[in-house]
Design an enzyme around this catalytic site. Structure first.
Site, PDB file in Angstrom:
ATOM      1  N   ARG A   1     -16.186   0.785 -14.332  1.00 34.20           N
ATOM      2  CA  ARG A   1     -16.126  -0.629 -13.961  1.00 34.20           C
ATOM      3  C   ARG A   1     -17.160  -0.809 -12.838  1.00 34.20           C
ATOM      4  NH1 ARG A   1     -11.656  -3.516 -11.393  1.00 34.20           N
ATOM      5  NH2 ARG A   1     -11.529  -1.989  -9.788  1.00 34.20           N
TER       6      ARG A   1
ATOM      7  N   GLU B   1     -10.028 -11.067 -16.505  1.00 33.70           N
ATOM      8  CA  GLU B   1      -9.162 -11.155 -15.325  1.00 33.70           C
ATOM      9  C   GLU B   1      -8.983 -12.603 -14.876  1.00 33.70           C
ATOM     10  OE1 GLU B   1      -9.803  -7.444 -12.613  1.00 33.70           O
ATOM     11  OE2 GLU B   1     -11.781  -8.213 -13.130  1.00 33.70           O
TER      12      GLU B   1
ATOM     13  N   HIS C   1       0.813  -1.219   0.000  1.00 33.89           N
ATOM     14  CA  HIS C   1       0.000   0.000   0.000  1.00 33.89           C
ATOM     15  C   HIS C   1       0.839   1.258   0.000  1.00 33.89           C
ATOM     16  CE1 HIS C   1      -3.013  -2.827   1.853  1.00 33.89           C
ATOM     17  NE2 HIS C   1      -3.447  -2.517   0.664  1.00 33.89           N
TER      18      HIS C   1
ATOM     19  N   ASN D   1      -3.519  -7.265 -13.305  1.00 30.58           N
ATOM     20  CA  ASN D   1      -3.183  -7.493 -11.886  1.00 30.58           C
ATOM     21  C   ASN D   1      -3.837  -8.789 -11.412  1.00 30.58           C
ATOM     22  OD1 ASN D   1      -2.179  -4.927 -12.180  1.00 30.58           O
ATOM     23  ND2 ASN D   1      -3.863  -3.918 -11.120  1.00 30.58           N
ATOM     24  N   ASP D   2      -5.111  -8.915 -11.725  1.00 23.84           N
ATOM     25  CA  ASP D   2      -5.815 -10.132 -11.316  1.00 23.84           C
ATOM     26  C   ASP D   2      -5.533 -11.297 -12.256  1.00 23.84           C
ATOM     27  OD1 ASP D   2      -7.177  -9.681  -8.869  1.00 23.84           O
ATOM     28  OD2 ASP D   2      -8.381  -8.187  -9.916  1.00 23.84           O
TER      29      ASP D   2
ATOM     30  N   ARG E   1      -1.754 -11.231  -4.946  1.00 25.79           N
ATOM     31  CA  ARG E   1      -1.109  -9.968  -5.308  1.00 25.79           C
ATOM     32  C   ARG E   1      -0.725  -9.122  -4.099  1.00 25.79           C
ATOM     33  NH1 ARG E   1      -6.122  -6.847  -8.310  1.00 25.79           N
ATOM     34  NH2 ARG E   1      -5.157  -4.894  -7.719  1.00 25.79           N
TER      35      ARG E   1
HETATM   36  C1  PEP Z   1      -6.650  -5.540 -12.592  1.00 29.04           C
HETATM   37  O1  PEP Z   1      -7.013  -6.546 -11.963  1.00 29.04           O
HETATM   38  O2  PEP Z   1      -5.644  -5.521 -13.333  1.00 29.04           O
HETATM   39  C2  PEP Z   1      -7.413  -4.282 -12.475  1.00 29.04           C
HETATM   40  C3  PEP Z   1      -7.138  -3.251 -13.237  1.00 29.04           C
HETATM   41  O3  PEP Z   1      -8.361  -4.210 -11.514  1.00 29.04           O
HETATM   42  P1  PEP Z   1      -8.017  -3.976  -9.957  1.00 29.04           P
HETATM   43  O4  PEP Z   1      -6.542  -3.705  -9.827  1.00 29.04           O
HETATM   44  O5  PEP Z   1      -8.861  -2.833  -9.533  1.00 29.04           O
HETATM   45  O6  PEP Z   1      -8.424  -5.288  -9.355  1.00 29.04           O
HETATM   46 MG    MG Z   2      -8.939  -6.581 -11.009  1.00 30.19          MG
END
Ligand code: PEP
Ligand code: MG
Length: 593
Positions: A335, A434, A192, A457-458, A468
């Site tokens: 989103r 994702e 964070h 990211n996911d 993550r």
């Molecule tokens: C992701 O998962 O890459 C994404 C953009 O969504 P978030 O980071 O909000 O889960």
């Molecule tokens: Mg995501």
């Protein structure tokens, strides 16, 4: 001899030179007199009330001040506010002053001890954990009683904040404006602290190790968040060298800002849209100033997580209308609510899921809580009249879930029609890729939506099975793993066959090395944190696209992540020898050795 060089992970680029201040988080020992005379109860009650009131104000202030990207922390603030207003805690402390003739400090301690005892009898581990929150709030109230908060800070001087770890709640007592950089003992690439530092646009290094003993408040520090270094009390020669490097970095940033509005067009005519990822309407200006062409990802969770009660349709409509008007004529991609896992709603924590990332998250939560989902969809549709809106569903696992979500959307549209409420009938509807299951069914999904946005990211988290937020496995979070490269390529090809454009809105889009591979695979749009936009547009404008296509092919067929990492590193180092040191990357730079 004390250590004077520390290594960590750069999570927000830049160089800072300044005095150290360690964020102490130990509960100060109560030294106030224990007993008071009956004539002093009035004064002590007033001190107690004032300390509760100052703490309440401080938490409310912090809620307004913390960067919106720290959405997952705002629930903590809401919880702390509730504790601070808890009549049981207030009454118990006041009673200890009135009946036991205890000073305000001791009365507070007695009230907290009583709560701790009652909590220890409860078997529910969730409730027991709330005791930590009660203690954290009590620390703040105690700090006000003892005047600690004002005296523990360096006087009106910008400083480098050091801490074991930092959450936004920890920064309550600090003026964020005074902090010129962060360093934390704990933390990983996804910590964070990094998100907060990037949002404040200040350099940060995390995972540095034992700073508390080695660094005194007031020590002179160089924090090099390009190389991931901290130097304690360096000599004059080292300081001058870093001042020169700092000036070069600032000059490069200034050039990037000057050219930010130029289109992201490599020689040869191809054009990629670059947009911003944001969480509140206030951030639109930062995206437009950075040269972003609208919003590629509006994370709508912030409006829900920073409150105890869910927002009303009118609250949401007003937020979305403001955002669309500010961004117009540019596009804003909403989103829909993606709560759960690392973005918990207050009441979701009660579910006690063993694996929340695999639990009731994103679209699953919305399909199960349709009142909330419909309220949000109504607000987005109504606001769509005020700008250029698009909508996408997160965490879709396959065609069935997509059809269920679209069915709810269609019902909401019919309701609006029946009540003669206008909305944009042509608003594009897309989904986030994702989950591996969504990637594997991309050909079917592409027939039913207007666009895809890949949340890397996911996608990385679920494809490599690497949490993550877990620092113990953060080195396995490898964006250029051949499995990830092949998944993205599959999705892009399937989408393009159906004439559907593909965007990338995960952190990979703002990584200079990953960018080469993504562009080489034919990505149509990228979206990222506002401050990354000028630097990424600069790279795009000077790229050789044929080279990117060749690299993407090699990455697709590569037998090792290290080989791919080395390849992209070499390519960029040749193209940008002077600028590359000013970028930081998601890739494990150890791989480049
Ligand atoms: C992701 O998962 O890459 C994404 C953009 O969504 P978030 O980071 O909000 O889960
Ligand atoms: Mg995501």
């Amino acid at each position: 001899m004390k250590r004077n060089i520390f290594h960590g992970i750069s999570v927000s680029a830049g160089i800072a030179i300044g005095r150290a201040f360690f964020l102490a988080r130990k509960f100060p020992q109560v030294q106030a007199a224990r007993e008071i005379s009956p004539t002093q109860t009035g004064t002590e009650l007033a001190r107690l009330d004032a300390a509760f009131e100052s703490t309440r104000r401080e938490i409310e202030d912090a809620g307004r001040r913390i960067p919106p990207s720290l959405k997952d922390q705002t629930g903590i603030l809401a919880a702390h506010l509730m504790i601070c207003r808890d009549p049981k805690l207030i009454q118990a402390a006041r009673q200890a002053v009135k009946s036991d003739f205890l000073s305000a400090e001791w009365a507070l301690e007695k009230a907290v001890a009583a709560i701790a005892e009652s909590f220890s009898l409860i078997e529910d581990s969730y409730i027991r954990e709330r005791l930590q929150d009660v203690r954290a709030v009590a620390e703040r109230i105690m700090g006000h009683l003892r005047g600690r908060l004002a005296s523990a800070l360096p006087p009106d001087e910008p400083f480098i904040l050091l801490a074991h770890d930092i959450t936004p709640a920890d920064t309550l007592e600090l003026s964020l404006k005074q902090i010129i950089a962060f360093a934390t003992e704990e933390g990983s690439r996804t910590a964070h602290t990094g998100i907060m530092a990037r949002s404040l646009q200040i350099p940060a290094v995390v995972g540095v190790g034992a700073l508390e003993e080695a660094v005194n408040d007031g020590d002179m520090l160089v924090l090099d968040a390009l190389e991931g270094l901290i130097l304690v009390n360096p000599d004059q020669a080292v300081l001058s060298r870093y001042q020169t490097q700092q000036n070069k970095f600032s000059a490069f940033q200034a050039t990037l800002r000057r050219n930010a509005k130029l289109p992201a067009e490599p020689p040869g005519g191809f054009r990629v849209a670059v947009r911003g990822n944001i969480e509140t309407p206030d951030e639109v200006m930062a995206v437009l100033k950075a040269g972003g062409e609208g919003i590629g990802l509006y994370r709508t969770e912030y409006g829900f997580i920073c409150r105890v009660e869910p927002p009303s349709e009118e609250d949401l409509f007003e937020e979305y209308r403001r955002l669309l008007s500010a961004a117009a004529p540019h596009k804003v991609v909403f989103r829909t609510l993606d709560v759960g896992a690392d973005k918990m709603l207050w009441d979701q924590k009660m579910l006690e899921e063993a694996n929340p990332a695999l639990g009731l998250r994103g679209i699953r939560y919305c399909l199960r809580n349709q009142d909330v989902f419909r309220r949000q969809l109504r607000a987005i549709l109504r606001a769509s009249m005020y700008g250029n809106a698009a909508l996408m569903f997160p965490m879709i696992s396959g065609p069935r879930e997509l059809r269920q979500a679209k069915a709810v959307l269609n019902e909401v549209k019919q309701e609006l029609d029946t009540s003669k409420v206008p909305f944009d009938r042509h608003m594009p509807v897309g989904l986030m890729i994702e989950l591996p299951a969504a990637a594997m069914t991309a050909d079917i999904l592409a027939r039913e939506v207007d666009f895809f946005s890949i949340g890397t990211n996911d996608l990385i988290q679920y494809s490599i099975a690497v949490d993550r937020t877990n620092k113990h496995v953060s080195s396995l979070h490898q964006p250029l793993h051949p499995g990830i490269v092949r998944t993205i390529k599959l999705v892009v090809d399937m989408a393009h066959m159906a004439g559907v454009p593909v965007s990338i809105c995960g952190e990979m889009a703002s990584d200079p090395y990953c960018l080469l591979i993504l562009l080489g695979m034919g990505i149509d749009e990228i979206s990222m944190a506002p401050q990354a936009i000028p630097g990424i547009k600069h790279i795009i404008r000077h790229l050789d696209l044929d080279e990117c296509t060749r690299l993407a092919r090699e990455a697709h067929d590569a037998g090792s992540i290290q080989a791919v990492n080395r390849l992209v590193k070499l390519t960029l180092a040749q193209a940008f020898p002077d600028e590359l040191p000013f970028y930081i990357s998601l890739l494990d730079t150890g791989d480049f050795a």
